[in-house]
Each structure stands twice: as structure tokens, then as C-alpha cells.
Design an enzyme around this catalytic site. Structure first.
Site, PDB file in Angstrom:
ATOM      1  N   GLU A  85       0.477  -1.050   0.392  1.00 38.35           N
ATOM      2  CA  GLU A  85       0.739   0.012  -0.577  1.00 38.35           C
ATOM      3  C   GLU A  85       0.556   1.177  -0.272  1.00 38.35           C
ATOM      4  O   GLU A  85       0.392   2.355  -0.806  1.00 38.35           O
ATOM      5  CB  GLU A  85      -0.976   0.033   0.959  1.00 38.35           C
ATOM      6  CG  GLU A  85      -1.587  -1.374   1.879  1.00 38.35           C
ATOM      7  CD  GLU A  85      -3.105  -1.258   0.349  1.00 38.35           C
ATOM      8  OE1 GLU A  85      -3.042   0.275  -0.870  1.00 38.35           O
ATOM      9  OE2 GLU A  85      -3.835  -1.279   0.552  1.00 38.35           O
ATOM     10  N   GLU A 116       7.633 -22.103   8.060  1.00 43.56           N
ATOM     11  CA  GLU A 116       8.206 -21.185   9.600  1.00 43.56           C
ATOM     12  C   GLU A 116       9.132 -21.803   9.728  1.00 43.56           C
ATOM     13  O   GLU A 116       9.043 -21.012  11.157  1.00 43.56           O
ATOM     14  CB  GLU A 116       7.083 -20.404  10.056  1.00 43.56           C
ATOM     15  CG  GLU A 116       5.820 -21.836  10.420  1.00 43.56           C
ATOM     16  CD  GLU A 116       5.663 -21.414  11.554  1.00 43.56           C
ATOM     17  OE1 GLU A 116       4.654 -21.475  12.631  1.00 43.56           O
ATOM     18  OE2 GLU A 116       4.249 -20.668  10.431  1.00 43.56           O
TER      19      GLU A 116
END
Length: 300
Positions: A85, A116
Site C-alpha cells: 500500500e 516457518e
């Protein structure tokens, strides 16, 4: 390796939602809403650390560094969301703020859970983007113990880079890997262990503050207007006109005239109008003040 989840507040059962599977739909939503209300207050407790983190990020970016977010699962996606953004909102390059997620781009849409658990993968992903000591890494992990994130933070520190942690556990292992730790404890989730809920909401609020606060201090905002917005579609072109009109008090036709004259540079248009100066002079002043309109106006 045994993971002691009982030590994590994000894994504790929430006594207020023990019967959530028995209540009406409306009562279910009220329970969720009541828990969500607590998130902003939890974030408030970390304002001092958030402010310190912003100042550290600004320092790094002013010295040629980049802001890199790193996380797994929901945390990784939130980092990518915030990073993506920044270019349209603040007119920065896509390289300046980046998000990394365990498992790569495919993990944005489909969970790749096992990656992960690897510290090596975290370090490897930083090396892929040529991460250097000038950059700053924000590691995001609700638990504060995700190996992928800790591995990235460990590597970043090993080459002299600054590090920030965003977690939801005050006793997080992450504390040992970062210069500043932002620990927003939101307590047990509505659905036990579902950290995409309150923990995720808290993380998004913190990341919004980090990026927005940074961009404000870098001169990307004048008053409360996003003056470095990139008018890349019809909505943003209309917003650009409105920003100029609100900042200067001119009519729409004048705003359009200046936008066309500056190749749709909102900041430049505002300075030309308010300072009553030509384009070249406005450009020179913005260069001298690192893009801060208020400072440029003071020099006229």
C-alpha cells in the site's frame, strides 16, 4: 523440538467465549466484537515503543536503507499488505518497503506451514533481496518464537542492521533478537489459538502506524493530506484534485490546470499555488527541504 504453547498468552483459552458454540448468531458476533474492542487499548500500551521504532526506521530510510517486513502465515501476509500500500499512497518505490513471507509468494494465497520452522529460510530470503546493514528489518510473529522470523532477525543483526519485533506475547523469545520490541498482548483469542483474529488486528494497527508515521516524518503528508499520492487510476486522479483544492482553497479548474502543468505532481502543485511561485522554483525548494511542503513555504 517441543514447543511450550502453554507459556504463550496467544494460546490461552478465553473464558469469556467458552460457550460461543452454543449462543445465537447475534450473541456470537457480540462476543467477537467485545474482544475486538480491547485491541486498540492493548496497542496504546506500546505507543512509546512504536514511536521509537518509527524514529529508527526514518533514520535508516534517510540513510539509503529499506524497510523490510518478515513473517509467516497471517503475520507475513499483513506485512506484504502494508508494504504493497505504500507506493500508491505515498509515492515511494516498490523497493523501499517490502514484505517477505515464509514459503514465498505462493504462501500469500495458500498456507505453506512447514517453512516457518526453518531459521535458515529466513536468512536465505533476506539474502535473496540483498539485505544490507543499511536496511531495517521488522519481524512479525504473534508467538514471538517463529523460527523463520527469528532466523531473519538473527541474520540481520549479524551484518549490523537494525531490527524491530512485533509480537503479541510480552515474554517472547523475539526480545533477544531485536533493538526494539513492540509486544501487544491481546490475551486469549475468541477461538483458541486463532491469531488471525485479535493478534492479527493488533499487528495490522501497529504496521499501519509504523509505515504511516514514517512517511509523515519523511514529508509524504502535508497537514493530513497524502500529497505524494500517485494518481494511477480515476479514483486517485479525483483524490489528487480534491487534495489540492483542500490544501489551497482553489477551485477545481485551477487544481486541474496545475496538475496538468506538473504532470500530476500533487505536492509540486500545492507549493506552486500556496507559494505563488513557478514550477522550477518549487522543485528547487522541495529538493532543499527533502520534500517537506511546510519547510519549503518557510523559505519563500
Amino acid at each position: 523440538m517441543k514447543i511450550q504453547l502453554d507459556r504463550l498468552t496467544t494460546e490461552k483459552r478465553n473464558p469469556r467465549t467458552m460457550d460461543i458454540d452454543l449462543v445465537s448468531t447475534e450473541e456470537m458476533i457480540r462476543l467477537i466484537n467485545d474482544e475486538d474492542k480491547k485491541v486498540a487499548y492493548a496497542v496504546e500500551k506500546e505507543i512509546s515503543n512504536i514511536a521509537k521504532a518509527i524514529d529508527l526506521i526514518v533514520d535508516r530510510l534517510k540513510n539509503g536503507g529499506r524497510l523490510i517486513y518478515m513473517g509467516a502465515g497471517t503475520s507475513g501476509r499483513l506485512g506484504i499488505l502494508d508494504a504493497s500500500e505504500c507506493p500508491p499512497t505515498f509515492g515511494v518505490s516498490h523497493e523501499l518497503v517490502q514484505g517477505l513471507i515464509a514459503g514465498g509468494n505462493q504462501a500469500i494465497l495458500k498456507a505453506v506451514e512447514n517453512i516457518e520452522d526453518s531459521k535458515e529460510e529466513g536468512a536465505k530470503d533476506l539474502k535473496k533481496i540483498d539485505f544490507t546493514y543499511r536496511d531495517i528489518l521488522v519481524g512479525i510473529a504473534a508467538s514471538g518464537r517463529t523460527p523463520y522470523v527469528l532466523g531473519g532477525l538473527e541474520y540481520a543483526r549479524s551484518i549490523g542492521a537494525k531490527t524491530i519485533g512485533v509480537t503479541n506475547n510480552s515474554q517472547a523469545e523475539m526480545y533477544d533478537y531485536v533493538d526494539i520490541c513492540i509486544a501487544v498482548e491481546v490475551g486469549g483469542e475468541v477461538v483458541t489459538g486463532s491469531t488471525r483474529m485479535k493478534a492479527g488486528t493488533a499487528q495490522k494497527m501497529v504496521l499501519n502506524m509504523l509505515s504511516t508515521g514514517t512517511m509523515i516524518k519523511l514529508g509524504k503528508v502535508y497537514e493530513n493530506l497524502m500529497v505524494d499520492v500517485e494518481p494511477t487510476n480515476l479514483k486517485l486522479i479525483e483524490r489528487s484534485k480534491r487534495i489540492i483544492m483542500e490544501a489551497t482553497g482553489v477551485e477545481e479548474d485551477t487544481a486541474i490546470k496545475y496538475l496538468e502543468e506538473t504532470d500530476y505532481d500533487v505536492k509540486l502543485s500545492i507549493l506552486m499555488i500556496k507559494g505563488e511561485i513557478d514550477r522550477d522554483t518549487a522543485k528547487e525548494l522541495l529538493n532543499k527541504t527533502d520534500g517537506h511542503i511546510r519547510k519549503a513555504l518557510e523559505m519563500i
